[in-house]
Design an enzyme around this catalytic site. Sequence first.
Site, PDB file in Angstrom:
ATOM      1  N   PRO A  65      -6.779  27.215  24.964  1.00 52.60           N
ATOM      2  CG  PRO A  65      -6.612  28.949  26.510  1.00 52.60           C
ATOM      3  CD  PRO A  65      -7.476  27.791  26.135  1.00 52.60           C
ATOM      4  CG  MET A  66      -2.818  24.466  23.811  1.00 48.85           C
ATOM      5  SD  MET A  66      -2.769  22.869  22.944  1.00 48.85           S
ATOM      6  CE  MET A  66      -4.041  23.144  21.694  1.00 48.85           C
ATOM      7  CB  CYS A  99      -0.274  29.073  32.683  1.00 49.24           C
ATOM      8  SG  CYS A  99       1.295  28.958  31.787  1.00 49.24           S
ATOM      9  CE  LYS A 129      -7.861  24.514  30.123  1.00 54.26           C
ATOM     10  NZ  LYS A 129      -6.475  24.250  30.502  1.00 54.26           N
ATOM     11  CG  ASN A 186      -8.034  20.540  29.795  1.00 57.80           C
ATOM     12  OD1 ASN A 186      -7.092  21.167  30.256  1.00 57.80           O
ATOM     13  ND2 ASN A 186      -7.974  19.981  28.603  1.00 57.80           N
ATOM     14  N   GLY A 187      -8.260  17.222  30.171  1.00 55.39           N
ATOM     15  CA  GLY A 187      -7.190  16.295  30.508  1.00 55.39           C
ATOM     16  C   GLY A 187      -7.431  14.907  29.953  1.00 55.39           C
ATOM     17  N   GLY A 192      -7.080  20.165  24.510  1.00 53.70           N
ATOM     18  CA  GLY A 192      -5.807  20.823  24.253  1.00 53.70           C
ATOM     19  C   GLY A 192      -4.921  19.985  23.370  1.00 53.70           C
ATOM     20  NE  ARG A 193      -0.980  17.681  26.934  1.00 55.80           N
ATOM     21  CZ  ARG A 193      -0.619  16.555  27.553  1.00 55.80           C
ATOM     22  NH1 ARG A 193       0.537  15.988  27.262  1.00 55.80           N
ATOM     23  NH2 ARG A 193      -1.398  16.006  28.450  1.00 55.80           N
TER      24      ARG A 193
END
Length: 380
Positions: free
Chosen positions: A16-17, A102, A144, A206-207, A230-231
Site C-alpha cells: 500500500p502506498m 510507516c 507490515k 520488502n525493499g 512498493g516503489r
Amino acid sequence: MKIGSIEPVAPVVLAPMAGVTNAPFRTMCRSFAPGLVYVNEMVMATAVVHGNAKTERMMTFAPDEQPRSLQLYGSDPVMVGAAVRRLCDEGRIDHLDMNFGCPAAKVTRRGGGAAVPAKPNLLRAIVREAVRAASPYGVPVTIKFRKGLFESLLTHVQTGRIAAEEGVAAIALHARTAEQHYAGTADWDAIAELKAAVPDIPVLGNGDIWEAADAVAMMRHTNCDGVVVGRGCLGRPWLFRDLVDALAGGPVQSAPLLGEVCNVMAAHARLLAGHLGENLALSQAAQATRFAEVWKENAWNSFRLRVTGDAPKITLWINDVQMWEVQEPKNDKIAGEVDGFIGLQLHWTAPTSAAGSSMGPTTWKPGGVLRFRNLFLKEL
C-alpha cells in the site's frame, strides 16, 4: 504461499502506498497479473469508525476485484478493533493488513505506524484486537513493519514473534529502519533473521525489488516466502507480470516499447478520471504514475533520441533504449500519436553529393516536438 484462505497465483503483494495504490492503479496492475494480492492505500482506524467522507472514498474496490485488501493503521486497540469489526461486518474486505512501518512524521508523532513496535505491549494489544475482530468473518490479518526506529533500536524479530503468537496470517518486513525512510540499501539479512525466528508463518520481504530478478534473489538469499513490492512498480505496472513469470521459473518478457507505455498511461488516466474527476486525475497521474523512465528526475534535460533502420520500418531509441517501432513512414515525415498523449514527428533527409545526386539510403533525422496532450514537453 497462503494468507489465510487466500492463495495468490504467485507469492507477490503490492505494498500500500498513500496516494498511489487506489482502485485505478490496482486495476492497471491486475491487468498485467491477475490473481495477486493488491493492497489499497492505508486508512486510519479512527476515520473508519467515524465514517470520514474522504476515507470512505479511499476504501473503493473495483467490482471484479478479489481479494479486496485494505491496510489500516492506529494506535488505540479499542478503536482498531471497532474499525475492523465495521469493515468486516459490512463485507467490505477479504484481507486486512495492519501498518506498523510507516515512517511519516504525521503518523509516528501520533504513536502510529513505525512507532508502535517500540512499545511491544501496545503492539500486542492492537494485533490481538484486530485478529479477534476479524476472525469471526474469516478475514485474515497480516502486519507490515520495519527493522525498528533506528539501528540502535531494532524490533523486527520481537514484532514477528508477537504477530505469530497472536494469530497473524503472515508478516512482511521492510528491511530498513524508520530513520532511513527509503534511503540506503535494504538489509535483506534482517529478512533472513526474521524468517529463522518465526518459521511457522509466511514471511514476506520488502525493499529494493526493482525488477523480477531482485525478487528471485531476495527469496533465495533470505528463504522468505514471498515479496512485497512498493516503489519498484511505480511507472511499471508490468513488473507484476514479470514477477509471476520469474518466480515460476520462466523467462521475463521484453520491456514494453514507448508506444505501449503511452497506451498504459492513457488507460490509467482514463481510470483515474472516472474515479477522481479529470482535474484531480491528471494531477495524480503526473505525480504517481511516471510510466516512462524519460519522464523522471529531469530526464528531459538529458533526453536523447535516435532513429535506426530505413523505410518501411524504423526504430526509435530514447537514451539508447529501444522504445518504438514505426511501420511504413510516408512521404518526408512520420507523425505518431498514441491516444492523444504523445505527439511525435520525425523528418527524414536523403544525403546528397555536392552535385545533388543521392548518396545512399534514406536516413532519419529527429524533428518536431514531443507533447503530453497539448502540453509541450521537448523539442527534438
